[in-house]
Scaffold this active site. Structure first.
Site, PDB file in Angstrom:
ATOM      1  N   GLY A 147       0.935  -1.295  -0.128  1.00  0.00           N
ATOM      2  CA  GLY A 147       0.038  -0.045  -0.014  1.00  0.00           C
ATOM      3  C   GLY A 147       0.977   1.316  -0.024  1.00  0.00           C
ATOM      4  O   GLY A 147       0.666   2.088  -0.921  1.00  0.00           O
ATOM      5  N   LYS A 174       8.941   0.625  11.540  1.00  0.00           N
ATOM      6  CA  LYS A 174       9.356   1.310  12.972  1.00  0.00           C
ATOM      7  C   LYS A 174      10.194   0.381  13.733  1.00  0.00           C
ATOM      8  O   LYS A 174      10.570   0.737  14.749  1.00  0.00           O
ATOM      9  CB  LYS A 174       7.920   1.378  13.703  1.00  0.00           C
ATOM     10  CG  LYS A 174       6.954   2.308  13.461  1.00  0.00           C
ATOM     11  CD  LYS A 174       5.478   1.847  13.772  1.00  0.00           C
ATOM     12  CE  LYS A 174       4.440   2.522  12.841  1.00  0.00           C
ATOM     13  NZ  LYS A 174       3.689   1.338  12.062  1.00  0.00           N
ATOM     14  N   ALA A 231       2.386   8.898  10.749  1.00  0.00           N
ATOM     15  CA  ALA A 231       2.487   8.864   9.036  1.00  0.00           C
ATOM     16  C   ALA A 231       2.995  10.012   8.596  1.00  0.00           C
ATOM     17  O   ALA A 231       4.147  10.721   9.105  1.00  0.00           O
ATOM     18  CB  ALA A 231       0.985   8.580   8.572  1.00  0.00           C
ATOM     19  N   GLY A 287      -6.358  -0.009   4.204  1.00  0.00           N
ATOM     20  CA  GLY A 287      -4.938   0.058   4.503  1.00  0.00           C
ATOM     21  C   GLY A 287      -4.121   1.046   5.653  1.00  0.00           C
ATOM     22  O   GLY A 287      -3.146   1.326   5.728  1.00  0.00           O
ATOM     23  N   GLU A 301      -1.350  -2.635  10.078  1.00  0.00           N
ATOM     24  CA  GLU A 301      -0.121  -3.418   9.967  1.00  0.00           C
ATOM     25  C   GLU A 301      -0.736  -4.526   9.011  1.00  0.00           C
ATOM     26  O   GLU A 301      -1.829  -4.964   9.057  1.00  0.00           O
ATOM     27  CB  GLU A 301       0.475  -3.602  11.075  1.00  0.00           C
ATOM     28  CG  GLU A 301       0.818  -2.760  11.929  1.00  0.00           C
ATOM     29  CD  GLU A 301       1.740  -1.744  11.170  1.00  0.00           C
ATOM     30  OE1 GLU A 301       2.876  -2.087  10.709  1.00  0.00           O
ATOM     31  OE2 GLU A 301       1.530  -0.370  10.848  1.00  0.00           O
ATOM     32  N   ASP A 353       1.810  -1.376  18.263  1.00  0.00           N
ATOM     33  CA  ASP A 353       2.197  -0.441  17.111  1.00  0.00           C
ATOM     34  C   ASP A 353       2.295   1.129  17.886  1.00  0.00           C
ATOM     35  O   ASP A 353       3.083   1.756  17.687  1.00  0.00           O
ATOM     36  CB  ASP A 353       1.213  -0.185  16.128  1.00  0.00           C
ATOM     37  CG  ASP A 353       1.451   0.669  15.205  1.00  0.00           C
ATOM     38  OD1 ASP A 353       2.490   0.561  14.305  1.00  0.00           O
ATOM     39  OD2 ASP A 353       0.965   1.762  15.057  1.00  0.00           O
ATOM     40  N   LYS A 383       5.623   3.529  18.656  1.00  0.00           N
ATOM     41  CA  LYS A 383       5.706   5.072  18.385  1.00  0.00           C
ATOM     42  C   LYS A 383       6.108   5.908  19.709  1.00  0.00           C
ATOM     43  O   LYS A 383       6.940   6.657  19.496  1.00  0.00           O
ATOM     44  CB  LYS A 383       4.506   5.642  17.754  1.00  0.00           C
ATOM     45  CG  LYS A 383       3.864   4.939  16.285  1.00  0.00           C
ATOM     46  CD  LYS A 383       2.510   5.333  15.958  1.00  0.00           C
ATOM     47  CE  LYS A 383       2.299   4.517  14.715  1.00  0.00           C
ATOM     48  NZ  LYS A 383       0.899   4.474  14.561  1.00  0.00           N
TER      49      LYS A 383
END
Ligand SMILES: NC(=O)C1=CN([C@@H]2O[C@H](COP(=O)(O)OP(=O)(O)OC[C@H]3O[C@@H](n4cnc5c(N)ncnc54)[C@H](OP(=O)(O)O)[C@@H]3O)[C@@H](O)[C@H]2O)C=CC1
Ligand SMILES: N[C@@H](CC=O)C(=O)O
Ligand code: NA
Length: 365
Positions: free
Chosen positions: A13, A114, A150, A209, A212, A223, A227
Site C-alpha cells: 500500500g 518502525k 504517518a 490500508g 499493519e 504499534d 511510536k
C-alpha cells in the site's frame, strides 16, 4: 548536479503510493533521480546497469527473484556509480536490523518501518552511531518521519523543539490511525454506529490500508508502544524496548496465536460483546472510550491503553483515522503544541517517506 540512485524495498500500500509520488517528484526535480531496484517479498525489478526503471510501468517490467538481503542487495547498491537512497517500505525486522551496514557504506535510508527504532536500545544506538546524522564521516543519512503519525510532521517538530533548546516534559494523544478509526466508527461521539460490531470495523480498517499487515500488531497496542518508544528515545529517555512498559492489548488471549491474520479476523466477531461492554460502560459515565498513549520525561514513564474521555474533549471529537499529538514543553506550558490529522493511509504515509527522501537529497553533495 550528480545523479542520485533510489532503491525501493516493499511495494505494498505505502510502497505503491510512494512510487507514484516519486515519479511525479522526479519529473520536475532539478536533480536527476534514477530508481534502480523495486523489490517485493517474492520478486524484484532490478536495473543491473543502473539505468532508470520506468516508474510508470514498473509493475509490468520483467522481474526476477529478489536480491538476497542484505548480501546481494548491499553489493549491488555499494557498487552504484553515485549516491544511493534505500527506501524500506516493509514492516520487516529482518531488513531493519541491517540498516547500520548500509549507512556505514554511505547509503542513506528513509523508511516508515518502525522496527529498527523501537526494538532494542542497542540497535537504536548502533544505527545512529553509524549514520551521517551524527556526523559519522562518509556515512549515509537516516530519516523516519512516517514511523510516527504517518505524514504528520511529528518527528521533525520534536527535533526542532529540542534543537532550539525547548524542554519536552510529556507527549500524549492518539497515535494509531487504526485505533482512531476503530473507536471513531465503533463508538462515535453522537448517533449509533449502524449496528456494526467491533470485528467488522477492524476488517474495514484493514481494507482501507490503515492496519499493519497483521491487524493484531495494532490491536495488541504494540504499534502505539513502538511510536511512543521512538518519541521517548528522541526526547532522551533510554527506553529498553517497546515491550518494557505496560501495554493494554485488545487481542483476545485465545486468538493471540491463531496462525494467519485472516483466521484471526474470522474469529474476532466471537468477542464483539466484550468491546460492546467497554463502549457501554463509558457511555453510562457520559463519555467515550479511546485508545491513547503517553510518555512523561519527568517521571520516565510510558503508557498505552484504553481511557474514557469526556464528550467535549478534542480526543473524543476526532474523525476517521486522525491522530492527535500534544507536546507539553517548557515553552508551550500547559497549552500544548498540538498536531492533528490523518495518521494512517497509503498516500499520507508515502508523503512522509518522500519528504524524508527530499531531506536526504538536500544534504547530499
Ligand atoms: N499503512 C499505513 O497507514 C502506514 C504504514 N506504515 C508503515 O509502512 C510500512 C508499509 O506498510 P504497508 O504498505 O501498509 O504494508 P503492506 O503489507 O501493504 O506492504 C509491505 C510490502 O513489503 C514487502 N515486503 C515484506 N517483507 C519483505 C522482504 N523481506 N523483502 C522485500 N519485500 C518485503 C511486501 O511484499 P509483497 O508485495 O510481496 O507482499 C509488500 O510489498 C510498514 O512498516 C508500516 O508500519 C507507517 C505509517 C502508516
Ligand atoms: N497501523 C498503523 C499505521 C501507521 O503507523 C496505524 O494504524 O497507525
Ligand atoms: Na510523521
Amino acid at each position: 548536479m550528480s545523479k542520485v540512485y533510489v532503491a525501493i524495498i516493499g511495494a505494498g500500500g505505502v510502497g505503491k503510493a510512494f512510487i507514484s509520488q516519486l515519479a511525479q517528484y522526479a519529473s520536475t526535480s532539478r536533480r536527476p533521480i534514477s530508481t534502480i531496484l523495486i523489490q517485493r517479498s517474492s520478486q524484484a525489478v532490478v536495473s543491473k546497469d543502473y539505468s532508470p526503471i520506468d516508474l510508470a510501468s514498473w509493475s509490468s517490467a520483467p522481474s526476477t527473484s529478489p536480491l538476497s538481503f542484505p548480501e546481494e542487495t548491499h553489493r549491488f547498491l555499494a557498487s552504484c556509480p553515485g549516491p544511493v537512497i534505500l527506501v524500506d517500505n516493509t514492516s520487516s525486522a529482518a531488513i531493519a536490523t541491517h540498516y547500520a551496514r548500509f549507512l556505514t557504506s554511505g547509503i542513506s535510508i528513509v523508511t516508515p518501518n518502525k522496527k529498527a527504532f523501537s526494538d532494542s536500545i542497542e540497535l537504536w544506538d548502533t544505527i545512529y552511531a553509524a549514520s551521517a546524522n551524527n556526523g559519522h564521516p562518509g556515512a549515509g543519512y537516516i530519516f523516519h518521519e512516517a514511523t510516527v503519525g504517518a505524514g504528520l510532521p511529528v518527528l521533525s517538530t520534536l527535533k526542532e523543539l529540542l534543537e532550539t533548546g525547548d524542554e519536552v516534559r510529556r507527549i500524549e494523544g492518539v497515535f494509531s490511525g487504526t485505533m482512531s478509526f476503530l473507536f471513531n466508527s465503533f463508538a462515535p461521539l453522537s448517533g449509533d454506529n449502524g449496528g456494526k460490531g467491533f470485528a467488522e470495523c477492524v476488517s474495514e480498517a484493514r481494507e482501507l490500508g490503515y492496519t499493519e499487515p497483521d491487524p493484531r500488531d495494532d490491536l495488541n497496542g504494540l504499534d502505539v508502544a513502538r511510536k511512543l518508544t521512538i518519541l521517548a528515545r528522541m526526547s532522551g529517555l533510554r527506553v529498553k524496548s517497546a515491550t518494557s512498559f505496560p501495554i493494554q492489548s485488545l487481542v483476545p488471549k485465545s486468538l493471540e496465536s491463531v496462525e494467519t491474520a485472516e483466521a484471526f479476523l474470522e474469529r474476532l466477531g466471537q468477542f464483539d460483546n466484550d468491546m460492546k461492554k467497554v463502549k457501554e460502560d463509558a457511555e453510562r459515565g457520559g463519555g467515550v472510550t479511546r485508545f491513547v498513549g503517553a510518555m512523561n520525561v519527568e517521571t520516565n514513564e510510558v503508557s498505552v491503553g484504553l481511557k474514557t474521555f469526556d464528550k467535549g474533549s478534542a480526543i473524543a471529537g476526532l474523525k476517521g483515522s486522525d491522530n492527535i499529538i500534544s507536546f507539553y514543553t517548557k515553552r508551550y506550558g500547559e497549552r500544548a503544541l498540538i498536531i492533528q490529522g490523518a495518521g494512517a493511509g497509503a498516500e499520507v504515509t508515502a508523503m512522509g517517506v518522500l519528504g524524508d527522501l527530499i531531506k536526504v537529497l538536500q544534504r547530499l553533495k
